[in-house]
Design a protein around this motif. Structure first.
Motif, mmCIF file in Angstrom:
data_model
loop_
_atom_site.group_PDB
_atom_site.id
_atom_site.type_symbol
_atom_site.label_atom_id
_atom_site.label_comp_id
_atom_site.label_asym_id
_atom_site.label_seq_id
_atom_site.Cartn_x
_atom_site.Cartn_y
_atom_site.Cartn_z
ATOM 1 N N ASP A 256 -6.107 25.796 -14.863
ATOM 2 C CA ASP A 256 -6.729 26.469 -13.736
ATOM 3 C C ASP A 256 -7.992 27.224 -14.133
ATOM 4 O OD1 ASP A 256 -6.696 27.618 -10.958
ATOM 5 O OD2 ASP A 256 -6.441 29.478 -12.091
ATOM 6 N N TRP A 257 -7.953 27.882 -15.278
ATOM 7 C CA TRP A 257 -9.013 28.819 -15.628
ATOM 8 C C TRP A 257 -10.022 28.265 -16.631
ATOM 9 C CZ3 TRP A 257 -10.589 33.163 -18.886
ATOM 10 C CH2 TRP A 257 -11.269 34.138 -18.145
ATOM 11 N N LEU A 258 -9.592 27.319 -17.471
ATOM 12 C CA LEU A 258 -10.488 26.714 -18.461
ATOM 13 C C LEU A 258 -10.341 25.189 -18.440
ATOM 14 C CD1 LEU A 258 -9.936 29.198 -21.414
ATOM 15 C CD2 LEU A 258 -12.138 28.688 -20.392
ATOM 16 N N PRO A 259 -10.611 24.565 -17.306
ATOM 17 C CA PRO A 259 -10.386 23.119 -17.185
ATOM 18 C C PRO A 259 -11.245 22.284 -18.123
ATOM 19 C CG PRO A 259 -11.660 23.931 -15.323
ATOM 20 C CD PRO A 259 -11.179 25.139 -16.076
ATOM 21 N N GLU A 260 -12.384 22.843 -18.568
ATOM 22 C CA GLU A 260 -13.292 22.091 -19.442
ATOM 23 C C GLU A 260 -12.902 22.176 -20.915
ATOM 24 O OE1 GLU A 260 -14.693 26.310 -19.506
ATOM 25 O OE2 GLU A 260 -13.857 24.939 -18.021
ATOM 26 N N LEU A 261 -11.943 23.024 -21.264
ATOM 27 C CA LEU A 261 -11.585 23.251 -22.658
ATOM 28 C C LEU A 261 -10.822 22.063 -23.232
ATOM 29 C CD1 LEU A 261 -11.815 25.681 -24.718
ATOM 30 C CD2 LEU A 261 -9.399 26.080 -24.239
ATOM 31 N N GLU A 262 -11.274 21.576 -24.363
ATOM 32 C CA GLU A 262 -10.561 20.511 -25.085
ATOM 33 C C GLU A 262 -9.631 21.180 -26.094
ATOM 34 O OE1 GLU A 262 -10.646 17.234 -24.707
ATOM 35 O OE2 GLU A 262 -12.106 17.290 -23.066
ATOM 36 N N TYR A 263 -8.330 20.932 -25.969
ATOM 37 C CA TYR A 263 -7.392 21.632 -26.834
ATOM 38 C C TYR A 263 -6.126 20.812 -27.056
ATOM 39 C CZ TYR A 263 -4.804 22.627 -22.550
ATOM 40 O OH TYR A 263 -4.099 22.512 -21.366
ATOM 41 N N LYS A 264 -5.419 21.174 -28.105
ATOM 42 C CA LYS A 264 -4.062 20.679 -28.324
ATOM 43 C C LYS A 264 -3.175 21.904 -28.405
ATOM 44 C CE LYS A 264 -4.883 20.252 -33.327
ATOM 45 N NZ LYS A 264 -4.838 19.351 -34.500
ATOM 46 N N ILE A 265 -1.989 21.823 -27.824
ATOM 47 C CA ILE A 265 -1.104 22.967 -27.749
ATOM 48 C C ILE A 265 0.205 22.657 -28.461
ATOM 49 C CG2 ILE A 265 -0.021 22.320 -25.550
ATOM 50 C CD1 ILE A 265 -0.349 25.349 -24.769
ATOM 51 N N GLN A 266 0.737 23.648 -29.142
ATOM 52 C CA GLN A 266 1.951 23.459 -29.937
ATOM 53 C C GLN A 266 2.841 24.681 -29.806
ATOM 54 O OE1 GLN A 266 1.154 22.856 -34.121
ATOM 55 N NE2 GLN A 266 3.302 22.981 -34.700
ATOM 56 N N GLU A 267 4.095 24.443 -29.513
ATOM 57 C CA GLU A 267 5.070 25.533 -29.484
ATOM 58 C C GLU A 267 5.621 25.752 -30.884
ATOM 59 O OE1 GLU A 267 8.130 24.815 -26.635
ATOM 60 O OE2 GLU A 267 6.767 24.833 -24.916
ATOM 61 N N ILE A 268 5.725 27.023 -31.281
ATOM 62 C CA ILE A 268 6.262 27.366 -32.594
ATOM 63 C C ILE A 268 7.304 28.469 -32.430
ATOM 64 C CG2 ILE A 268 4.099 26.754 -33.750
ATOM 65 C CD1 ILE A 268 3.740 29.861 -34.111
#
Length: 270
Positions: A256-268
């Motif tokens: 919603d807030w950073l739609p242009e951000l390229e990222y990978k997300i990981q739960e730790i």
């Protein structure tokens, strides 16, 4: 060797999603920098915890990010900055920046009547960190603070886009200060900028509302440049987001807030 150091990511930490308001500004001002973000969702919010707990959490996360090879640490949490910034500056061999001093300097630059109202978590209010920072720079300022404990859950629970709910909580929290003579308001928690427009409207657009993301990003750039760590070019960037806990709500806010951000997300688990 310098290129290797430059290519390391900037570590950014917060108790939850709020620190992404700082990341958004860093990414905008420093488009070639990689971000390694840590959101401590499972232990959020920090604002109602003891200063000792917050300090311990912050030091633990800082050590974890240093182990991941960051070149600089940005504590994108006011409560954590107040509790642990000085300790981490002494403890770590990399530059460490918090969000309180940049926000304080911005308020001083913007205020005309030298009266500032700080909206923050209970932990930040109790620390007197903003008052100390502002008056330490200019003793002619008058600083008042107000704890707004309902604001962080409003953001973390994704209710901040509900105008009715947001309006009620903002009114309940700020009604006693609606007619404050302070001409400048500091959003002393990185979650609060998601409510910035509503808070500004609540004060009839008559107050300068400061969030520290812009100033923090600018100081990040200055510090990296001074230490010859600024990354000015390179391949396209994919940022890394580490979540201590459930990442589902975090991803919703990112979309919603950073739609242009390229990222990978990981739960730790930490």
């Amino acid at each position: 060797m310098k290129k290797t150091l430059m290519d390391k990511p900037i570590g950014v930490m917060d108790s939850g999603v709020g620190g992404m308001t700082v990341v958004k500004e860093i990414v905008r001002q420093l488009p070639h920098e990689k971000i390694l973000y840590f959101g401590d969702i499972s232990r959020c919010p920090y604002g109602e915890k003891s200063q000792e707990e917050v300090r311990d959490y912050t030091v633990q996360i800082a050590d974890y990010l240093v182990g991941k090879g960051i070149k600089m640490l940005v504590i994108a949490c006011n409560t954590a900055t107040a509790a642990a910034l000085e300790i981490l500056k002494e403890r770590l061999d990399i530059p460490v920046l918090g969000v309180i001093q940049p926000g304080a300097r911005s308020a001083i630059q913007n205020s005309r009547n030298k009266k500032v109202l700080v909206l923050a978590t209970s932990g930040t209010v109790k620390s007197n960190a903003y008052s100390d920072a502002i008056i330490g720079i200019n003793s002619g300022f008058s600083v008042s603070s107000l704890a707004c404990p309902k604001f962080v859950p409003l953001v973390e629970q994704l209710r901040y886009k509900d105008d009715v709910v947001s309006g009620i909580i903002i009114h309940q929290s700020l009604k006693k200060h609606r007619h404050t003579d302070a001409d400048t308001i500091i959003l002393g928690c990185t979650h609060y900028p998601l409510l910035k427009a509503d808070i500004r409207n609540y004060f009839n657009n008559e107050k300068k509302v400061i969030d520290s993301g812009y100033e923090t990003a600018r100081e990040t750039s200055t510090i990296l440049n001074y230490n010859n760590l600024l990354r000015t070019s390179g391949e396209s960037i994919v940022h890394t987001i580490l979540i201590n806990g459930d990442s589902s709500r975090f991803e919703y806010v990112l979309r919603d807030w950073l739609p242009e951000l390229e990222y990978k997300i990981q739960e730790i688990e930490l």
